[in-house]
Design a protein around this motif. Structure first.
Motif, mmCIF file in Angstrom:
data_model
loop_
_atom_site.group_PDB
_atom_site.id
_atom_site.type_symbol
_atom_site.label_atom_id
_atom_site.label_comp_id
_atom_site.label_asym_id
_atom_site.label_seq_id
_atom_site.Cartn_x
_atom_site.Cartn_y
_atom_site.Cartn_z
ATOM 1 N N ASP A 31 0.859 -1.188 0.000
ATOM 2 C CA ASP A 31 0.000 0.000 0.000
ATOM 3 C C ASP A 31 0.893 1.236 0.000
ATOM 4 O OD1 ASP A 31 -2.307 1.629 0.275
ATOM 5 O OD2 ASP A 31 -1.943 1.770 2.432
ATOM 6 N N LEU A 32 0.514 2.276 -0.720
ATOM 7 C CA LEU A 32 1.340 3.480 -0.791
ATOM 8 C C LEU A 32 1.192 4.377 0.431
ATOM 9 C CD1 LEU A 32 0.933 4.577 -4.530
ATOM 10 C CD2 LEU A 32 2.791 3.264 -3.489
ATOM 11 N N GLY A 33 0.060 4.287 1.135
ATOM 12 C CA GLY A 33 -0.198 5.178 2.251
ATOM 13 C C GLY A 33 0.353 4.644 3.557
ATOM 14 N N LEU A 34 1.664 4.693 3.719
ATOM 15 C CA LEU A 34 2.313 4.159 4.919
ATOM 16 C C LEU A 34 2.586 5.285 5.920
ATOM 17 C CD1 LEU A 34 4.776 1.705 3.172
ATOM 18 C CD2 LEU A 34 2.574 1.167 4.248
ATOM 19 N N PRO A 35 2.614 4.973 7.200
ATOM 20 C CA PRO A 35 2.699 6.032 8.210
ATOM 21 C C PRO A 35 4.062 6.699 8.347
ATOM 22 C CG PRO A 35 2.671 3.880 9.268
ATOM 23 C CD PRO A 35 2.398 3.641 7.813
ATOM 24 N N ASP A 36 5.128 6.022 7.921
ATOM 25 C CA ASP A 36 6.464 6.558 8.182
ATOM 26 C C ASP A 36 7.226 6.987 6.941
ATOM 27 O OD1 ASP A 36 6.728 3.980 7.218
ATOM 28 O OD2 ASP A 36 8.519 3.547 8.384
ATOM 29 N N ALA A 37 6.690 6.727 5.758
ATOM 30 C CA ALA A 37 7.437 7.032 4.533
ATOM 31 C C ALA A 37 6.497 7.067 3.344
ATOM 32 C CB ALA A 37 8.531 5.978 4.301
ATOM 33 N N ASP A 38 6.900 7.796 2.321
ATOM 34 C CA ASP A 38 6.171 7.787 1.060
ATOM 35 C C ASP A 38 6.297 6.405 0.428
ATOM 36 O OD1 ASP A 38 6.261 8.143 -2.095
ATOM 37 O OD2 ASP A 38 5.065 9.779 -1.283
ATOM 38 N N GLY A 39 5.171 5.845 0.000
ATOM 39 C CA GLY A 39 5.179 4.499 -0.555
ATOM 40 C C GLY A 39 6.092 4.343 -1.752
ATOM 41 N N VAL A 40 6.231 5.397 -2.555
ATOM 42 C CA VAL A 40 7.103 5.328 -3.726
ATOM 43 C C VAL A 40 8.562 5.189 -3.293
ATOM 44 C CG1 VAL A 40 7.930 6.600 -5.739
ATOM 45 C CG2 VAL A 40 5.488 6.556 -5.216
ATOM 46 N N ASP A 41 8.934 5.888 -2.206
ATOM 47 C CA ASP A 41 10.300 5.738 -1.691
ATOM 48 C C ASP A 41 10.536 4.327 -1.171
ATOM 49 O OD1 ASP A 41 10.856 8.380 -2.266
ATOM 50 O OD2 ASP A 41 10.335 9.097 -0.266
ATOM 51 N N VAL A 42 9.507 3.739 -0.581
ATOM 52 C CA VAL A 42 9.634 2.366 -0.092
ATOM 53 C C VAL A 42 9.805 1.403 -1.263
ATOM 54 C CG1 VAL A 42 8.516 0.518 1.215
ATOM 55 C CG2 VAL A 42 8.327 2.882 1.993
ATOM 56 N N ILE A 43 9.070 1.636 -2.350
ATOM 57 C CA ILE A 43 9.245 0.805 -3.550
ATOM 58 C C ILE A 43 10.697 0.854 -4.014
ATOM 59 C CG2 ILE A 43 8.672 0.579 -5.998
ATOM 60 C CD1 ILE A 43 5.863 1.616 -5.289
ATOM 61 N N ALA A 44 11.250 2.071 -4.080
ATOM 62 C CA ALA A 44 12.632 2.212 -4.530
ATOM 63 C C ALA A 44 13.590 1.470 -3.598
ATOM 64 C CB ALA A 44 13.006 3.690 -4.613
ATOM 65 N N GLY A 45 13.348 1.562 -2.284
ATOM 66 C CA GLY A 45 14.194 0.847 -1.338
ATOM 67 C C GLY A 45 14.068 -0.655 -1.473
ATOM 68 N N LEU A 46 12.842 -1.135 -1.643
ATOM 69 C CA LEU A 46 12.633 -2.566 -1.844
ATOM 70 C C LEU A 46 13.287 -3.044 -3.131
ATOM 71 C CD1 LEU A 46 8.898 -2.868 -0.764
ATOM 72 C CD2 LEU A 46 10.826 -3.983 0.361
ATOM 73 N N ARG A 47 13.190 -2.246 -4.163
ATOM 74 C CA ARG A 47 13.746 -2.670 -5.440
ATOM 75 C C ARG A 47 15.258 -2.824 -5.368
ATOM 76 N NH1 ARG A 47 12.060 -5.669 -7.234
ATOM 77 N NH2 ARG A 47 10.099 -4.943 -8.110
ATOM 78 N N ARG A 48 15.903 -2.022 -4.523
ATOM 79 C CA ARG A 48 17.348 -2.180 -4.347
ATOM 80 C C ARG A 48 17.679 -3.395 -3.497
ATOM 81 N NH1 ARG A 48 16.753 3.512 -3.997
ATOM 82 N NH2 ARG A 48 16.703 3.460 -1.721
ATOM 83 N N ALA A 49 16.707 -3.850 -2.695
ATOM 84 C CA ALA A 49 16.962 -4.964 -1.786
ATOM 85 C C ALA A 49 16.514 -6.313 -2.333
ATOM 86 C CB ALA A 49 16.260 -4.709 -0.444
ATOM 87 N N THR A 50 15.580 -6.321 -3.287
ATOM 88 C CA THR A 50 15.021 -7.577 -3.764
ATOM 89 C C THR A 50 14.601 -7.460 -5.224
ATOM 90 O OG1 THR A 50 13.249 -9.212 -3.437
ATOM 91 C CG2 THR A 50 12.710 -6.927 -2.918
#
Length: 226
Positions: free
Chosen positions: A51-70
């Motif tokens: 889900d993009l609406g996360l409490p601690d970070a912009d969901g798009v930034d989380v996607i970018a972080g996940l993409r670097r990790a997996t």
């Protein structure tokens, strides 16, 4: 068993997805914010549902972080219907975008399609070694050798080095490195980077005071140079 990481801060949605996925033979990991999602990526899920609406970070930034990790496919489940949001998510590395509310049958079909695509693009060969004039990095085995001897790194030191090596010579900003290694809620803690870079340079550089491989780019960040 295919494992799905569900990232959503709504416990009702998480519960519903867990029941549905378990009933169809999937294993389920859960995370309620961006930081825990990035930590959960270490458990190697086969698919991420985010889900993009996360409490601690912009969901798009989380996607970018996940993409670097997996390399696991990422399916966005979001109530945001604006086309610009979809473009941002897909450009950041999402593989699919499903708007809420959604039909269970359609969601499961998209999940199966993502798993199939992921299986086709997996390459069994190991990643090559990355060699410098001073040391060798084995990204697959997560080992470093210098002068024929293995160099012991802490998990955080390894995470920082791996992020720089995988960037392929691109300078990474302090905020990007902090988000990737420490999580999206640590992007202002630049002192972490300075401390760990000093440690890495002491372990890997021939002359830590004048680094050749872990280079500071003024105004841009840090770069790995073989």
């Amino acid at each position: 068993m295919t494992t799905v990481l569900v990232v959503d801060d709504d416990p009702l949605i998480v519960r519903a997805l867990r029941i549905t996925l378990n009933a169809h033979g999937y294993g389920v990991l859960t995370a309620s914010d961006g930081a825990s999602a990035l930590r959960a990526a270490d458990e190697h899920p086969d698919v991420v549902v985010l889900d993009l609406g996360l409490p601690d970070a912009d969901g798009v930034d989380v996607i970018a972080g996940l993409r670097r990790a997996t390399t696991a496919p990422i399916i966005v489940l979001s109530a945001r219907t604006d086309s610009a949001e979809k473009v941002r998510a897909l450009d950041a590395g999402a593989d699919d975008y499903v708007t809420k509310p959604f039909g269970v049958d359609e969601f499961l079909a998209r999940l199966r399609a993502a798993v199939r695509r992921s299986a086709h693009r997996r390459v069994p060969a190991e990643e090559p070694l990355v060699r410098t004039a001073s040391f060798t990095v084995d990204l697959t085995a997560k080992k470093i050798h210098r002068d024929g001897t293995e160099v012991r790194l802490t998990p955080t030191e390894w995470g920082l080095l791996e992020a720089l090596v995988r960037a392929g010579g691109e300078a990474l900003s302090p905020q990007r490195l902090l988000a990737e290694v420490w999580g999206p809620n640590h992007t202002s803690a630049t002192h972490y980077l300075r401390v760990y870079l000093v440690q890495l340079r002491r372990k890997l550089e021939p002359d830590p005071a004048h680094p050749r491989h872990l280079v500071t780019e003024p105004g841009r960040g840090y770069r790995f140079q073989p």
